[in-house]
Design a protein around this motif. Structure first.
Motif, PDB file in Angstrom:
ATOM      1  N   ALA A 167       0.838  -1.210   0.000  1.00  0.00           N
ATOM      2  CA  ALA A 167       0.000   0.000   0.000  1.00  0.00           C
ATOM      3  C   ALA A 167       0.865   1.249   0.000  1.00  0.00           C
ATOM      4  CB  ALA A 167      -0.924  -0.015   1.216  1.00  0.00           C
ATOM      5  N   GLU A 168       1.928   1.250   0.805  1.00  0.00           N
ATOM      6  CA  GLU A 168       2.830   2.404   0.853  1.00  0.00           C
ATOM      7  C   GLU A 168       3.548   2.605  -0.474  1.00  0.00           C
ATOM      8  OE1 GLU A 168       5.358   1.659   4.208  1.00  0.00           O
ATOM      9  OE2 GLU A 168       3.645   1.496   5.590  1.00  0.00           O
ATOM     10  N   GLY A 169       3.802   1.507  -1.194  1.00  0.00           N
ATOM     11  CA  GLY A 169       4.469   1.615  -2.490  1.00  0.00           C
ATOM     12  C   GLY A 169       3.578   2.143  -3.595  1.00  0.00           C
ATOM     13  N   GLY A 170       2.259   2.158  -3.362  1.00  0.00           N
ATOM     14  CA  GLY A 170       1.355   2.759  -4.345  1.00  0.00           C
ATOM     15  C   GLY A 170       0.402   1.808  -5.035  1.00  0.00           C
ATOM     16  N   ALA A 171       0.286   0.563  -4.559  1.00  0.00           N
ATOM     17  CA  ALA A 171      -0.669  -0.369  -5.179  1.00  0.00           C
ATOM     18  C   ALA A 171      -2.088   0.149  -4.993  1.00  0.00           C
ATOM     19  CB  ALA A 171      -0.533  -1.749  -4.559  1.00  0.00           C
ATOM     20  N   GLU A 172      -2.881   0.155  -6.059  1.00  0.00           N
ATOM     21  CA  GLU A 172      -4.279   0.578  -5.941  1.00  0.00           C
ATOM     22  C   GLU A 172      -5.179  -0.588  -5.535  1.00  0.00           C
ATOM     23  OE1 GLU A 172      -6.313   0.432 -10.277  1.00  0.00           O
ATOM     24  OE2 GLU A 172      -4.579   1.771 -10.161  1.00  0.00           O
ATOM     25  N   THR A 173      -4.713  -1.820  -5.821  1.00  0.00           N
ATOM     26  CA  THR A 173      -5.450  -3.030  -5.447  1.00  0.00           C
ATOM     27  C   THR A 173      -4.470  -4.035  -4.860  1.00  0.00           C
ATOM     28  OG1 THR A 173      -7.027  -2.686  -7.252  1.00  0.00           O
ATOM     29  CG2 THR A 173      -6.953  -4.878  -6.269  1.00  0.00           C
ATOM     30  N   ILE A 174      -4.836  -4.613  -3.729  1.00  0.00           N
ATOM     31  CA  ILE A 174      -4.030  -5.668  -3.108  1.00  0.00           C
ATOM     32  C   ILE A 174      -4.857  -6.954  -3.154  1.00  0.00           C
ATOM     33  CG2 ILE A 174      -3.058  -6.520  -0.955  1.00  0.00           C
ATOM     34  CD1 ILE A 174      -2.305  -3.655  -0.255  1.00  0.00           C
ATOM     35  N   VAL A 175      -4.288  -7.962  -3.801  1.00  0.00           N
ATOM     36  CA  VAL A 175      -5.011  -9.219  -4.036  1.00  0.00           C
ATOM     37  C   VAL A 175      -4.471 -10.296  -3.111  1.00  0.00           C
ATOM     38  CG1 VAL A 175      -5.679 -10.909  -5.771  1.00  0.00           C
ATOM     39  CG2 VAL A 175      -5.302  -8.530  -6.448  1.00  0.00           C
ATOM     40  N   LEU A 176      -5.358 -10.894  -2.338  1.00  0.00           N
ATOM     41  CA  LEU A 176      -4.989 -11.963  -1.420  1.00  0.00           C
ATOM     42  C   LEU A 176      -5.028 -13.288  -2.172  1.00  0.00           C
ATOM     43  CD1 LEU A 176      -7.182 -10.813   1.617  1.00  0.00           C
ATOM     44  CD2 LEU A 176      -4.907  -9.991   0.913  1.00  0.00           C
ATOM     45  N   HIS A 204      -5.115   3.526   4.793  1.00  0.00           N
ATOM     46  CA  HIS A 204      -5.009   3.254   3.352  1.00  0.00           C
ATOM     47  C   HIS A 204      -6.400   2.978   2.767  1.00  0.00           C
ATOM     48  CE1 HIS A 204      -0.676   3.175   3.618  1.00  0.00           C
ATOM     49  NE2 HIS A 204      -0.718   2.220   4.551  1.00  0.00           N
ATOM     50  N   THR A 205      -6.576   3.297   1.494  1.00  0.00           N
ATOM     51  CA  THR A 205      -7.886   3.134   0.845  1.00  0.00           C
ATOM     52  C   THR A 205      -7.807   2.201  -0.362  1.00  0.00           C
ATOM     53  OG1 THR A 205      -7.494   5.134  -0.469  1.00  0.00           O
ATOM     54  CG2 THR A 205      -8.743   5.389   1.589  1.00  0.00           C
ATOM     55  N   VAL A 206      -6.893   1.252  -0.351  1.00  0.00           N
ATOM     56  CA  VAL A 206      -6.727   0.349  -1.489  1.00  0.00           C
ATOM     57  C   VAL A 206      -7.894  -0.629  -1.580  1.00  0.00           C
ATOM     58  CG1 VAL A 206      -4.215   0.497  -1.409  1.00  0.00           C
ATOM     59  CG2 VAL A 206      -5.400  -1.316  -0.155  1.00  0.00           C
ATOM     60  N   LYS A 207      -8.142  -1.112  -2.815  1.00  0.00           N
ATOM     61  CA  LYS A 207      -9.117  -2.187  -3.010  1.00  0.00           C
ATOM     62  C   LYS A 207      -8.526  -3.508  -2.534  1.00  0.00           C
ATOM     63  CE  LYS A 207     -11.647  -0.536  -7.088  1.00  0.00           C
ATOM     64  NZ  LYS A 207     -11.925  -0.800  -8.519  1.00  0.00           N
ATOM     65  N   ILE A 208      -9.395  -4.396  -2.088  1.00  0.00           N
ATOM     66  CA  ILE A 208      -8.983  -5.754  -1.739  1.00  0.00           C
ATOM     67  C   ILE A 208      -9.512  -6.711  -2.797  1.00  0.00           C
ATOM     68  CG2 ILE A 208      -9.215  -7.631  -0.057  1.00  0.00           C
ATOM     69  CD1 ILE A 208      -7.390  -5.400   0.828  1.00  0.00           C
ATOM     70  N   GLY A 209      -8.647  -7.624  -3.238  1.00  0.00           N
ATOM     71  CA  GLY A 209      -9.038  -8.614  -4.230  1.00  0.00           C
ATOM     72  C   GLY A 209      -8.782 -10.020  -3.727  1.00  0.00           C
ATOM     73  N   ILE A 210      -9.283 -10.999  -4.462  1.00  0.00           N
ATOM     74  CA  ILE A 210      -9.108 -12.408  -4.112  1.00  0.00           C
ATOM     75  C   ILE A 210      -8.647 -13.187  -5.344  1.00  0.00           C
ATOM     76  CG2 ILE A 210     -11.576 -12.840  -4.512  1.00  0.00           C
ATOM     77  CD1 ILE A 210      -9.389 -14.711  -1.933  1.00  0.00           C
ATOM     78  N   HIS A 211      -7.672 -14.069  -5.141  1.00  0.00           N
ATOM     79  CA  HIS A 211      -7.151 -14.940  -6.209  1.00  0.00           C
ATOM     80  C   HIS A 211      -7.040 -16.332  -5.603  1.00  0.00           C
ATOM     81  CE1 HIS A 211      -4.228 -15.776  -9.675  1.00  0.00           C
ATOM     82  NE2 HIS A 211      -4.096 -16.835  -8.893  1.00  0.00           N
ATOM     83  N   SER A 212      -7.980 -17.202  -5.930  1.00  0.00           N
ATOM     84  CA  SER A 212      -8.033 -18.527  -5.287  1.00  0.00           C
ATOM     85  C   SER A 212      -7.780 -19.646  -6.288  1.00  0.00           C
ATOM     86  CB  SER A 212      -9.391 -18.733  -4.604  1.00  0.00           C
ATOM     87  OG  SER A 212     -10.465 -18.393  -5.455  1.00  0.00           O
ATOM     88  N   HIS A 213      -7.068 -20.675  -5.818  1.00  0.00           N
ATOM     89  CA  HIS A 213      -6.826 -21.883  -6.606  1.00  0.00           C
ATOM     90  C   HIS A 213      -7.713 -23.009  -6.090  1.00  0.00           C
ATOM     91  CE1 HIS A 213      -3.229 -20.909  -9.202  1.00  0.00           C
ATOM     92  NE2 HIS A 213      -3.350 -19.820  -8.462  1.00  0.00           N
TER      93      HIS A 213
END
Length: 531
Positions: A167-176, A204-213
């Motif tokens: 988030a500090e580096g500037g990501a607009e979306t963080i995907v788990l 921080h106001t980033v979006k949260i995403g999901i990436h599942s296998h």
């Protein structure tokens, strides 16, 4: 509608890591266009620093104008020994010249120590400065937290610290990411809620995403649970293709989001194209369709026998959770010949052919269709062949030419040189006999050239027609070189594309059947256009 969900497709990158799933750069471009037309928000095209096919794909995409989707390039955080501006992986991402870049980094302390061989604080540094370097140079910056759920369960404090650095580096979306696919649905909610609270508490106001296998057969459930807990971004692949057991299946996630959860996404405007998009990906990958797949499988809305059929005919909601038309699929009644009748009447209406429900010609078409299917024909991906079959039964198909013989020869004259291939053909157009030969790059190409060389002086429109894809599938039942093969040929002209099919124990014979249907379809189309 509720909040909007961002749909991120990784079929062209994560999907191609599936066993036996291979796409050429041209296939990838075609799928990209289809995903854009569907309304996908982000299309991950590949890892440009990893292989030449991805580099070629991104070069080709520079000449393609997408209407909605943002093209994304995928890569890792910088190597610890390289400064960001000197890291070849990051330069390859920027050289792809795409509006979105997705960076993955380590969230699991075990991976940092045993895979990267660096200190935990060093990993935090490379996450932050990689993203900070890219941020001013790209429109959209997404961070994939690799192995996040395993990392969280092993060391919650450190896993959350990696997200803060992203988030500090500037990501607009963080995907788990559930990279190993081992997380179960009941574990998703507490972790996602903890992440959202932690990020909000730090301002921080980033979006949260999901990436599942899908290694625990929970990928779709995990994705939907994450969305229900506030994730606004979901990653997956068409038909769930992916490494090992696959990725979260977008053809299941998207209808659930739209029809079941009351949320919105751009795809909902074109969601009736979902079935066609699903099948296109399978055909281009030359893989069989999963008939039992939810929403887009052939059996998803198929009903057989007894109470089910009776109830569905009165009210489809009794045994269907949604209307199949919503995703572009159809209802099938698998009892006596009802399915055949309904499908044929549906296609006849679509193609402007006059067939009534009590027309005796229906029995003829159904009988021929069943016999062909028993012999290995499949018309789902070859509707041009099916239309010709119907027109012949109705007496509407002209005989534009009559074949007498053909011969294809391969001459391997030197072991260090490719063989020479020649096809000769003898046919009649009206009262004129034509005997023609042509060379080609392989037997099918030679046969295609010979046929069109023979016919083009009678039908000049064939000049603009081209065969642009050719696929062979060995049919089950027999083994080795004695097995039947099904050939699917895709052709196009300036107006449209169409597919035809042939089946035989002889691959040349099967190819010839598909080629003849393709030419007949082109000539029929031209004749109808001129009327």
């Amino acid at each position: 509608m509720g909040r909007s969900i961002e749909i991120y497709d990784t079929t062209l990158r994560d999907g191609t890591q599936a066993e036996n799933f291979n796409l050429s750069s041209d296939d990838k471009v075609r799928i990209t266009r289809a995903l854009d037309e569907l309304g996908i928000d982000f299309i991950e095209g590949g890892w440009p620093g990893s292989n030449p096919v991805s580099v070629e794909y991104f070069q080709k995409m520079r000449g393609v104008q997408l209407q909605h989707a943002k093209l994304a390039a995928f890569g890792s955080t910088r190597h610890f020994k390289n400064r960001p501006e000197e890291d070849p992986n990051l330069q390859a991402l920027l050289d792809a010249r795409v509006p979105a870049i997705t960076i993955f980094g380590k969230s699991w302390d075990i991976h940092v120590i045993e895979a990267l061989h660096i200190k935990l604080e060093d990993n935090l540094q490379i996450i932050q400065d990689t993203l900070a370097y890219l941020r001013p140079q790209v429109e959209h910056l997404i961070y994939d937290a690799e192995h996040f759920f395993d990392g969280f369960k092993n060391n919650e404090e450190y896993a959350l610290a990696t997200l803060m650095k992203a988030a500090e580096g500037g990501a607009e979306t963080i995907v788990l990411c559930d990279t190993n696919g081992g997380t179960l649905p009941q574990e998703i909610e507490p972790i996602v809620r903890t992440v959202k609270k932690h990020i909000a508490d730090h301002g921080h106001t980033v979006k949260i995403g999901i990436h599942s296998h899908n290694d625990s057969d929970s990928a779709v459930a995990n994705a939907l649970l994450a969305i229900s807990c506030g994730a606004d971004h979901v990653q997956g692949t068409i038909n769930g293709f992916g490494e090992r057991c696959g990725n979260a299946n977008l053809t299941s996630i998207i209808p659930a989001v739209v029809f079941k959860m009351g949320l919105s996404c751009k795809v909902q405007q074109n969601i009736d194209s979902l079935y066609a998009t699903s099948r296109l990906v399978n055909e281009l990958a030359n893989l069989p369709h999963n008939r039992y797949q939810p929403y887009v499988g052939e059996s998803a809305f198929a009903h057989k026998g007894g109470i089910h059929v009776s109830a569905v005919k009165r009210n489809p909601l009794t045994y269907e959770h949604i209307d199949p038309d919503k995703v572009g699929n159809i209802r099938r009644i698998l009892i006596s010949d009802q399915a055949g009748r309904s499908n044929i009447l549906h296609k006849a209406k679509l193609w402007g052919l006059k067939i009534g429900p009590n027309d005796p010609v229906l029995a003829t078409i159904i009988s021929e269709l069943k016999e062909l299917e028993n012999n290995g024909f499949s018309f789902e991906g070859a509707e041009a062949s099916f239309e010709i079959l119907m027109r012949k039964a109705l007496g509407l198909q002209r005989n534009y030419f009559k074949f007498e013989t053909f011969r294809v020869m391969n001459h391997k004259y030197r072991m260090d040189k490719p063989p020479l291939t020649e096809a000769t053909i003898r046919l009649f157009v009206g009262g004129d006999e034509v005997h023609t030969a042509a060379m080609g790059d392989g037997p099918v190409n030679a046969l295609d050239r010979a046929i069109r060389k023979a016919l083009v002086r009678f039908y000049p429109c064939l000049e603009e027609m081209e065969l642009f894809d050719y696929k062979v599938r060995v049919l089950s039942g027999e083994h080795g070189t004695e097995a039947k093969v099904r050939v699917l040929v895709e052709s196009r002209d300036k107006q449209c594309a169409w597919s035809t099919v042939g089946v035989s124990v002889n691959i040349i014979e099967a190819s010839w059947q598909a080629l003849v249907d393709s030419i007949n379809y082109k000539l029929m189309k031209e004749e109808n256009r001129s009327e």
